[in-house]
Design a protein around this motif. Structure first.
Motif: not given
Lengths: 147, 142
Positions: A101, A93-99, A26, A30
């Motif tokens: 994954l 995209g928001a979820g991808w950046a937060l974790a 991750t 990130q």
């Protein structure tokens, strides 16, 4: 039976490629999105490596009537850019950046991702099920397709 | 971050693209992780069930075995489970609304210059970069 064996092998090769490329880490993912911090360009090399053979594959597919095992090839790409596509991609995209994954690496790392990996997968599954009523609200014709 | 990282990234990318190519040309399927898992969960593709299950067994099993037998792999996922759960929810909901993720839109769609996939990829990259900027550099939560 042959289709199942090919699907198993494709899944295995996809998973091995995700692991090899570092996309199950991750921090690298990130790092790619962190253009205002310590930017990590690895993901650009992964995408370039993946798009190269796939571009050739689409060219071969365009000259064939069916896949090698006789099944139909995918329909031509739709041109319709609608609210579910844009809203969904913004949420993704928001979820991808937060974790760090996305769905492929979330599945590929399940075997070594510990509790956090399981929590992510369960939440992702819940989100996928919630997309069915959400799509019905957003669009006149609720249709969830394989990309 | 080294040149070797980029080389492994490119080699891994070739494997990902190779898998997508075989899945397309032999089985006639688009290799999209969110579509494969999502349609199994909501039952929208009953005839394709067995094929998708087989794909998922390979996708989960192969890297799991490689990590077990070779160098143990690490995800370095944040320990903040609230962030993890929120992220998972957004990824699941968003990819199914958009009809694809990084593999379906990013790899398979861009390779045939599909307008939907180009739009989706531009939006999730921008949204991802903006989210990282806000969550990491302004709020400091990740």
């Amino acid at each position: 039976m042959a289709r199942l064996a090919v699907a198993l092998l494709c899944g295995a090769l996809f998973g091995a490629g995700l692991l090899m490329s570092g996309m199950t880490d991750t921090r690298k993912v990130q790092g790619w999105l962190d253009i205002f911090g310590e930017w990590n360009p690895t993901l650009a090399f992964v995408l370039a490596g993946a798009i190269l053979p796939m571009t050739l594959a689409w060219r071969v597919a365009a000259r064939r009537r069916a896949a090698l095992l006789g099944t139909a090839l995918p329909a031509p790409a739709s041109r319709r850019i609608d609210p579910p596509l844009l809203i969904g991609s913004a949420l993704f995209g928001a979820g991808w950046a937060l974790a760090g994954l996305c769905p492929g690496p979330a599945l590929a790392s399940l075997g070594f991702g510990g509790t956090g990996g399981v929590v992510f997968l369960l939440a992702m599954a819940a989100g996928m099920l919630a997309a069915v009523p959400a799509a019905a609200r957003l669009g006149r014709t609720p249709q969830i397709k394989d990309a | 971050m080294t040149i070797a990282d980029w080389g492994r990234g490119f080699a891994g990318g070739l494997m990902i693209g190779g898998a997508a190519s075989v899945f397309l040309l032999v089985n006639g399927r688009i290799m999209g992780a969110s579509g494969i898992l999502g349609s199994l969960l909501d039952g929208s593709d009953r005839p394709g069930r067995a094929e998708k299950m087989a794909f998922l067994i390979g996708l989960v099993g192969c890297p799991g075995l490689l990590s077990l037998l070779g160098n143990p792999a690490q995800t370095h996922l944040t320990g903040n489970l609230a962030v993890v759960a929120l992220a998972g929810l957004l990824v699941g909901l968003g990819t199914r609304l958009a009809g694809g993720c990084t593999s379906g839109h990013g790899v398979c769609g861009i390779s045939r210059l599909a307008p939907r996939s180009l739009a989706a990829t531009a939006v999730y990259l921008l949204s991802g970069a903006a989210t990282l900027l806000i969550a990491r550099h302004l709020l400091g939560v990740i």
